[in-house]
Motif scaffolding. Structure first.
Motif, PDB file in Angstrom:
ATOM      1  N   SER A 278       1.088  -1.469   0.347  1.00 27.48           N
ATOM      2  CA  SER A 278      -0.211   0.134  -0.097  1.00 27.48           C
ATOM      3  C   SER A 278       1.088   1.364  -0.480  1.00 27.48           C
ATOM      4  O   SER A 278       0.726   2.399  -0.254  1.00 27.48           O
ATOM      5  CB  SER A 278      -1.034   0.670   1.283  1.00 27.48           C
ATOM      6  N   THR A 279       2.509   1.338   0.342  1.00 25.33           N
ATOM      7  CA  THR A 279       3.007   1.818   0.131  1.00 25.33           C
ATOM      8  C   THR A 279       3.199   2.115  -1.388  1.00 25.33           C
ATOM      9  O   THR A 279       5.039   2.753  -0.986  1.00 25.33           O
ATOM     10  CB  THR A 279       3.965   2.313   1.451  1.00 25.33           C
ATOM     11  N   ARG A 280       3.421   1.901  -1.778  1.00 22.27           N
ATOM     12  CA  ARG A 280       4.556   1.556  -3.312  1.00 22.27           C
ATOM     13  C   ARG A 280       4.087   2.874  -3.453  1.00 22.27           C
ATOM     14  O   ARG A 280       5.959   2.778  -4.792  1.00 22.27           O
ATOM     15  CB  ARG A 280       4.034   0.097  -4.592  1.00 22.27           C
ATOM     16  N   TYR A 281       3.918   3.619  -3.871  1.00 22.55           N
ATOM     17  CA  TYR A 281       4.347   5.337  -3.849  1.00 22.55           C
ATOM     18  C   TYR A 281       4.806   5.666  -3.154  1.00 22.55           C
ATOM     19  O   TYR A 281       5.407   7.473  -3.872  1.00 22.55           O
ATOM     20  CB  TYR A 281       3.178   5.843  -4.896  1.00 22.55           C
ATOM     21  N   ALA A 282       4.823   5.228  -2.266  1.00 23.48           N
ATOM     22  CA  ALA A 282       6.178   6.648  -1.198  1.00 23.48           C
ATOM     23  C   ALA A 282       7.429   7.217  -0.735  1.00 23.48           C
ATOM     24  O   ALA A 282       7.287   8.602  -0.780  1.00 23.48           O
ATOM     25  CB  ALA A 282       5.758   6.382   0.420  1.00 23.48           C
ATOM     26  N   THR A 283       8.034   6.618  -1.898  1.00 25.60           N
ATOM     27  CA  THR A 283       9.086   6.782  -2.234  1.00 25.60           C
ATOM     28  C   THR A 283       9.807   7.200  -3.139  1.00 25.60           C
ATOM     29  O   THR A 283      10.649   7.238  -3.839  1.00 25.60           O
ATOM     30  CB  THR A 283      10.279   6.167  -0.894  1.00 25.60           C
ATOM     31  N   MET A 284       9.465   6.475  -4.255  1.00 25.68           N
ATOM     32  CA  MET A 284       9.681   5.852  -5.916  1.00 25.68           C
ATOM     33  C   MET A 284       9.986   7.472  -6.559  1.00 25.68           C
ATOM     34  O   MET A 284       8.641   8.905  -5.896  1.00 25.68           O
ATOM     35  CB  MET A 284       9.104   5.204  -6.459  1.00 25.68           C
ATOM     36  N   LYS A 285      10.612   8.167  -7.324  1.00 22.14           N
ATOM     37  CA  LYS A 285      10.565   9.713  -7.685  1.00 22.14           C
ATOM     38  C   LYS A 285       9.964   8.876  -9.509  1.00 22.14           C
ATOM     39  O   LYS A 285      10.760   8.168 -10.079  1.00 22.14           O
ATOM     40  CB  LYS A 285      12.507   9.836  -8.184  1.00 22.14           C
ATOM     41  N   TYR A 286       9.330   9.991  -9.526  1.00 19.20           N
ATOM     42  CA  TYR A 286       8.687   9.296 -11.346  1.00 19.20           C
ATOM     43  C   TYR A 286       8.812  11.256 -11.865  1.00 19.20           C
ATOM     44  O   TYR A 286       9.492  11.812 -11.599  1.00 19.20           O
ATOM     45  CB  TYR A 286       7.019   9.263 -11.309  1.00 19.20           C
ATOM     46  N   ASN A 287       9.644  10.580 -13.472  1.00 19.39           N
ATOM     47  CA  ASN A 287      10.150  11.607 -13.990  1.00 19.39           C
ATOM     48  C   ASN A 287       9.041  11.406 -15.651  1.00 19.39           C
ATOM     49  O   ASN A 287       8.929  10.383 -16.186  1.00 19.39           O
ATOM     50  CB  ASN A 287      12.018  10.997 -14.197  1.00 19.39           C
ATOM     51  N   ARG A 288       9.350  13.316 -15.934  1.00 19.68           N
ATOM     52  CA  ARG A 288       7.992  13.041 -17.048  1.00 19.68           C
ATOM     53  C   ARG A 288       8.937  12.712 -18.375  1.00 19.68           C
ATOM     54  O   ARG A 288      10.429  12.676 -18.541  1.00 19.68           O
ATOM     55  CB  ARG A 288       8.091  14.493 -17.424  1.00 19.68           C
TER      56      ARG A 288
ATOM     57  N   LEU B  49       3.893  10.639 -20.269  1.00 26.66           N
ATOM     58  CA  LEU B  49       4.496   9.936 -19.282  1.00 26.66           C
ATOM     59  C   LEU B  49       5.331  10.427 -18.335  1.00 26.66           C
ATOM     60  O   LEU B  49       6.268  10.836 -18.637  1.00 26.66           O
ATOM     61  CB  LEU B  49       4.127   8.728 -20.725  1.00 26.66           C
ATOM     62  N   LYS B  50       5.156   9.634 -17.309  1.00 25.31           N
ATOM     63  CA  LYS B  50       6.514   9.717 -16.164  1.00 25.31           C
ATOM     64  C   LYS B  50       6.038   7.881 -15.881  1.00 25.31           C
ATOM     65  O   LYS B  50       5.833   7.133 -15.922  1.00 25.31           O
ATOM     66  CB  LYS B  50       5.555  10.226 -14.409  1.00 25.31           C
ATOM     67  N   LEU B  51       7.978   8.098 -16.090  1.00 29.24           N
ATOM     68  CA  LEU B  51       8.761   7.181 -15.631  1.00 29.24           C
ATOM     69  C   LEU B  51       9.403   7.325 -14.153  1.00 29.24           C
ATOM     70  O   LEU B  51      10.171   8.251 -13.934  1.00 29.24           O
ATOM     71  CB  LEU B  51       9.601   6.699 -16.788  1.00 29.24           C
ATOM     72  N   PRO B  52       9.295   5.919 -13.840  1.00 29.55           N
ATOM     73  CA  PRO B  52      10.181   5.316 -12.232  1.00 29.55           C
ATOM     74  C   PRO B  52      11.767   5.734 -12.700  1.00 29.55           C
ATOM     75  O   PRO B  52      12.151   6.139 -13.902  1.00 29.55           O
ATOM     76  CB  PRO B  52      10.002   4.138 -11.749  1.00 29.55           C
TER      77      PRO B  52
END
Length: 331
Positions: free
Chosen positions: A7-17, A23-26
């Motif tokens: 449930s915390t999978r998006y808490a710390t990853m950085k996503y770049n356009r 589209l954004k990629l990790p």
């Protein structure tokens, strides 16, 4: 036991356009080039993929010939989709490629329309997917007109079998032509996938990074850890289970010269001063200045995924650190 994503999978990853697209990629993506084939232990590959997704790594990068044997990485990923990831398909970016040798006869490789579109159909079947998010021309074909190869990529989008298209290993002059053809076809190039690491800076020297910025095309770099050289694996000796100790066309024992080993050890000391592992510093280095959209990592165990993802905790370099890295590499 049924897989449920963290449930915390998006808490710390950085996503770049990705370039000028929507589209954004990790910042860290998982490549299935090694360790996901038919010769590998499926449950280990599956554990790596699950942990990657739990850490916010939404992008899984494949190609028709990944294995070994060729095609088996896509088959195994198809099993993972069915077992684990089917409910999360719309949260995932899945890519594949065509162009390297895949089957016998004159249509089994390179950049003809015949090969590109037949290969994509095979890939979708192996993975059990209706479409991929990104479809690449894996390498330029010196004998097929660039217009034919690019038109095949655009056709894949028009057919609904790919959402975006990309190219890999194209030099700047070829890439620039490809971008124009794709734009004129109404299917702009999303992304370029070149090799880039502290030990391989050709995309800087040849001006590819400048071109991608000018054209608004994203970049995802493979081998940012130089096939494992930029990790702590080779600081003392060549481990028996390492890539360099095995028969490999990519990294050989002879590649690890005393001179290179000295540089790796000096870089490792600098990484320690930054509070990072050497692998973490090497990943942070390719992502510095925001010029690279995503760094493509491989992994043979879950702990490597965790270590690599933690590179995002420190992406800043002082001018002094960057100068020191250059001095080490140029010594």
């Amino acid at each position: 036991m049924e897989y449920q994503a963290s449930s915390t999978r998006y808490a710390t990853m950085k996503y770049n356009r990705c370039g000028k697209s929507g589209l954004k990629l990790p910042a860290i993506s998982l490549g299935l080039w090694h360790n996901f084939g038919g010769v590998d232990v499926f449950e280990n590959s599956r554990a790596i993929a699950r942990r990657a997704f739990d850490l916010g790594i939404t992008h899984f990068d494949l190609a028709n010939n990944y294995g070994p044997p060729p095609g088996s990485a896509e088959e195994n990923f198809g099993k993972m989709m069915k077992l684990d990831f089917k409910p999360y398909r719309d949260e995932m970016i899945i890519s594949t490629k065509a162009g390297h040798y895949m089957w016998e006869g004159p249509y089994g490789e390179w950049g003809s329309r015949k090969h590109i579109l037949a290969s994509l159909d095979q890939s979708l079947k192996r993975m059990g997917l209706e479409y991929v998010d990104i479809f690449y021309s894996h390498r330029p074909d010196p004998e097929t007109p660039l217009e034919e190869t690019m038109d095949a990529l655009a056709t894949a989008v028009k057919q609904g079998k790919a959402l975006y298209v990309g190219i890999s290993k194209y030099k700047p002059a070829e890439a620039k032509k490809a971008f124009k053809i794709l734009r004129d076809l109404g299917t702009p190039c999303l992304i370029h996938q070149p090799s880039y690491s502290m030990f391989n800076r050709s995309i800087e020297e040849e001006g590819l990074l400048d071109l991608l910025e000018d054209e608004g095309v994203g970049s995802i770099v493979f081998s940012p850890l130089a096939q494992g050289l930029l990790t702590d694996r080779y600081l003392k000796e060549i481990p028996a289970d390492s890539r360099a100790a095995k028969p490999s066309i990519f990294l050989k024992e002879s590649d690890i010269t005393p001179e290179k080993l000295s540089k790796i050890r000096q870089l490792n000391e600098l990484a320690k001063e930054r509070g990072q592992s050497l692998a973490q510093m090497a990943l942070a280095w390719v992502l510095r200045k925001g010029r690279v959209t995503s760094a493509l990592i491989g992994a043979s165990k879950v702990s490597q995924i965790e270590d690599n993802a933690a590179a995002l905790n420190n992406l800043e370099f002082s001018e002094e650190e960057l100068n020191k890295i250059d001095q080490i590499l140029n010594s």
